[in-house]
Design a protein around this motif. Sequence first.
Motif, PDB file in Angstrom:
ATOM      1  N   SER A  16       0.744  -1.170  -0.089  1.00  0.00           N
ATOM      2  CA  SER A  16       0.028  -0.024   0.019  1.00  0.00           C
ATOM      3  C   SER A  16       0.794   1.037   0.110  1.00  0.00           C
ATOM      4  CB  SER A  16      -0.796   0.133   1.386  1.00  0.00           C
ATOM      5  OG  SER A  16      -0.023   0.294   2.491  1.00  0.00           O
ATOM      6  N   PHE A  17       0.319   2.272  -0.342  1.00  0.00           N
ATOM      7  CA  PHE A  17       1.079   3.545  -0.110  1.00  0.00           C
ATOM      8  C   PHE A  17       1.240   3.871   1.224  1.00  0.00           C
ATOM      9  CE2 PHE A  17      -1.630   4.896  -3.911  1.00  0.00           C
ATOM     10  CZ  PHE A  17      -0.392   5.070  -4.753  1.00  0.00           C
ATOM     11  N   GLU A  18       0.643   3.652   2.192  1.00  0.00           N
ATOM     12  CA  GLU A  18       1.066   3.873   3.655  1.00  0.00           C
ATOM     13  C   GLU A  18       2.055   3.016   4.126  1.00  0.00           C
ATOM     14  OE1 GLU A  18      -0.977   3.232   8.224  1.00  0.00           O
ATOM     15  OE2 GLU A  18      -2.169   2.924   6.382  1.00  0.00           O
ATOM     16  N   ASP A  19       2.113   1.808   3.505  1.00  0.00           N
ATOM     17  CA  ASP A  19       3.261   0.749   3.863  1.00  0.00           C
ATOM     18  C   ASP A  19       4.684   1.523   3.183  1.00  0.00           C
ATOM     19  OD1 ASP A  19       4.250  -1.564   5.037  1.00  0.00           O
ATOM     20  OD2 ASP A  19       4.827  -2.265   3.132  1.00  0.00           O
ATOM     21  N   ALA A  20       4.508   1.829   1.919  1.00  0.00           N
ATOM     22  CA  ALA A  20       5.745   2.753   1.098  1.00  0.00           C
ATOM     23  C   ALA A  20       6.153   3.780   2.053  1.00  0.00           C
ATOM     24  CB  ALA A  20       5.179   3.153  -0.098  1.00  0.00           C
ATOM     25  N   VAL A  21       5.169   4.729   2.726  1.00  0.00           N
ATOM     26  CA  VAL A  21       5.671   5.760   3.583  1.00  0.00           C
ATOM     27  C   VAL A  21       6.289   5.234   4.756  1.00  0.00           C
ATOM     28  CG1 VAL A  21       4.909   7.648   4.830  1.00  0.00           C
ATOM     29  CG2 VAL A  21       3.832   7.251   2.618  1.00  0.00           C
ATOM     30  N   GLN A  22       5.846   4.279   5.387  1.00  0.00           N
ATOM     31  CA  GLN A  22       6.437   3.626   6.357  1.00  0.00           C
ATOM     32  C   GLN A  22       7.756   3.143   6.021  1.00  0.00           C
ATOM     33  OE1 GLN A  22       5.216   3.363   9.946  1.00  0.00           O
ATOM     34  NE2 GLN A  22       7.554   3.007   9.955  1.00  0.00           N
ATOM     35  N   ASN A  23       8.005   2.390   5.063  1.00  0.00           N
ATOM     36  CA  ASN A  23       9.325   1.863   4.660  1.00  0.00           C
ATOM     37  C   ASN A  23      10.283   3.053   4.414  1.00  0.00           C
ATOM     38  OD1 ASN A  23       8.510  -0.471   4.516  1.00  0.00           O
ATOM     39  ND2 ASN A  23       8.138  -0.573   2.148  1.00  0.00           N
ATOM     40  N   ILE A  24       9.940   4.228   4.031  1.00  0.00           N
ATOM     41  CA  ILE A  24      10.599   5.452   3.895  1.00  0.00           C
ATOM     42  C   ILE A  24      11.136   5.842   5.358  1.00  0.00           C
ATOM     43  CG2 ILE A  24      10.692   7.987   3.659  1.00  0.00           C
ATOM     44  CD1 ILE A  24       8.979   7.636   0.965  1.00  0.00           C
ATOM     45  N   ILE A  25      10.150   5.951   6.372  1.00  0.00           N
ATOM     46  CA  ILE A  25      10.625   6.303   7.616  1.00  0.00           C
ATOM     47  C   ILE A  25      11.575   5.096   8.295  1.00  0.00           C
ATOM     48  CG2 ILE A  25       9.414   6.756   9.908  1.00  0.00           C
ATOM     49  CD1 ILE A  25       7.039   7.937   8.580  1.00  0.00           C
ATOM     50  N   THR A  26      10.997   4.097   8.106  1.00  0.00           N
ATOM     51  CA  THR A  26      12.132   2.994   8.763  1.00  0.00           C
ATOM     52  C   THR A  26      13.359   2.958   8.201  1.00  0.00           C
ATOM     53  OG1 THR A  26       9.994   1.627   8.925  1.00  0.00           O
ATOM     54  CG2 THR A  26      12.208   0.580   9.118  1.00  0.00           C
ATOM     55  N   GLU A  27      13.549   3.033   6.723  1.00  0.00           N
ATOM     56  CA  GLU A  27      14.898   3.141   6.426  1.00  0.00           C
ATOM     57  C   GLU A  27      15.637   4.295   6.851  1.00  0.00           C
ATOM     58  OE1 GLU A  27      16.619   0.472   4.923  1.00  0.00           O
ATOM     59  OE2 GLU A  27      14.823  -0.638   5.759  1.00  0.00           O
ATOM     60  N   ALA A  28      14.931   5.702   6.436  1.00  0.00           N
ATOM     61  CA  ALA A  28      15.674   6.842   6.777  1.00  0.00           C
ATOM     62  C   ALA A  28      15.989   6.890   8.228  1.00  0.00           C
ATOM     63  CB  ALA A  28      14.728   8.292   6.461  1.00  0.00           C
ATOM     64  N   SER A  29      15.346   6.443   9.108  1.00  0.00           N
ATOM     65  CA  SER A  29      15.753   6.533  10.592  1.00  0.00           C
ATOM     66  C   SER A  29      16.985   5.585  10.995  1.00  0.00           C
ATOM     67  CB  SER A  29      14.517   5.952  11.539  1.00  0.00           C
ATOM     68  OG  SER A  29      14.148   4.628  11.368  1.00  0.00           O
ATOM     69  N   LYS A  30      17.426   4.870  10.162  1.00  0.00           N
ATOM     70  CA  LYS A  30      18.774   4.144  10.480  1.00  0.00           C
ATOM     71  C   LYS A  30      19.919   5.034  10.390  1.00  0.00           C
ATOM     72  CE  LYS A  30      16.998  -0.365   8.698  1.00  0.00           C
ATOM     73  NZ  LYS A  30      17.148  -1.106   7.440  1.00  0.00           N
ATOM     74  N   THR A  31      19.898   6.184   9.429  1.00  0.00           N
ATOM     75  CA  THR A  31      20.837   7.253   9.461  1.00  0.00           C
ATOM     76  C   THR A  31      20.422   8.546   9.888  1.00  0.00           C
ATOM     77  OG1 THR A  31      20.418   7.400   7.015  1.00  0.00           O
ATOM     78  CG2 THR A  31      22.125   5.870   7.694  1.00  0.00           C
ATOM     79  N   VAL A  32      19.240   8.837   9.895  1.00  0.00           N
ATOM     80  CA  VAL A  32      18.660  10.112  10.201  1.00  0.00           C
ATOM     81  C   VAL A  32      17.905  10.217  11.610  1.00  0.00           C
ATOM     82  CG1 VAL A  32      17.362  12.192   9.590  1.00  0.00           C
ATOM     83  CG2 VAL A  32      18.439  10.793   7.860  1.00  0.00           C
ATOM     84  N   ARG A  33      18.365  11.268  12.480  1.00  0.00           N
ATOM     85  CA  ARG A  33      17.560  11.205  13.815  1.00  0.00           C
ATOM     86  C   ARG A  33      16.711  12.417  13.575  1.00  0.00           C
ATOM     87  NH1 ARG A  33      22.564  11.275  18.023  1.00  0.00           N
ATOM     88  NH2 ARG A  33      23.985  10.898  16.296  1.00  0.00           N
ATOM     89  N   GLU A  34      15.793  12.154  14.640  1.00  0.00           N
ATOM     90  CA  GLU A  34      14.676  13.459  14.972  1.00  0.00           C
ATOM     91  C   GLU A  34      13.713  13.669  13.720  1.00  0.00           C
ATOM     92  OE1 GLU A  34      15.491  16.598  17.824  1.00  0.00           O
ATOM     93  OE2 GLU A  34      17.945  15.717  18.179  1.00  0.00           O
TER      94      GLU A  34
END
Length: 71
Positions: A16-34
Amino acid sequence: MSVLKVIEILGNSTVSFEDAVQNIITEASKTVREIKSVYIKDMQVTVDKNKISQYRVNAKVSFAISEEMDN
């Protein structure tokens, strides 16, 4: 004073689109804080045999810049 930085990220999902957004947040949070917010710039799907095969999201991710100062 609060300063934010914005990066653009492309994400996808077969669910889903929601899952695609969650994937962005999950992956970005590995190297980006806050991470403070995600702005959805564009959404699209790919189609295979008349069915959606992939959901794609182009998003802008905002996050706080923290600077450690030596005093």
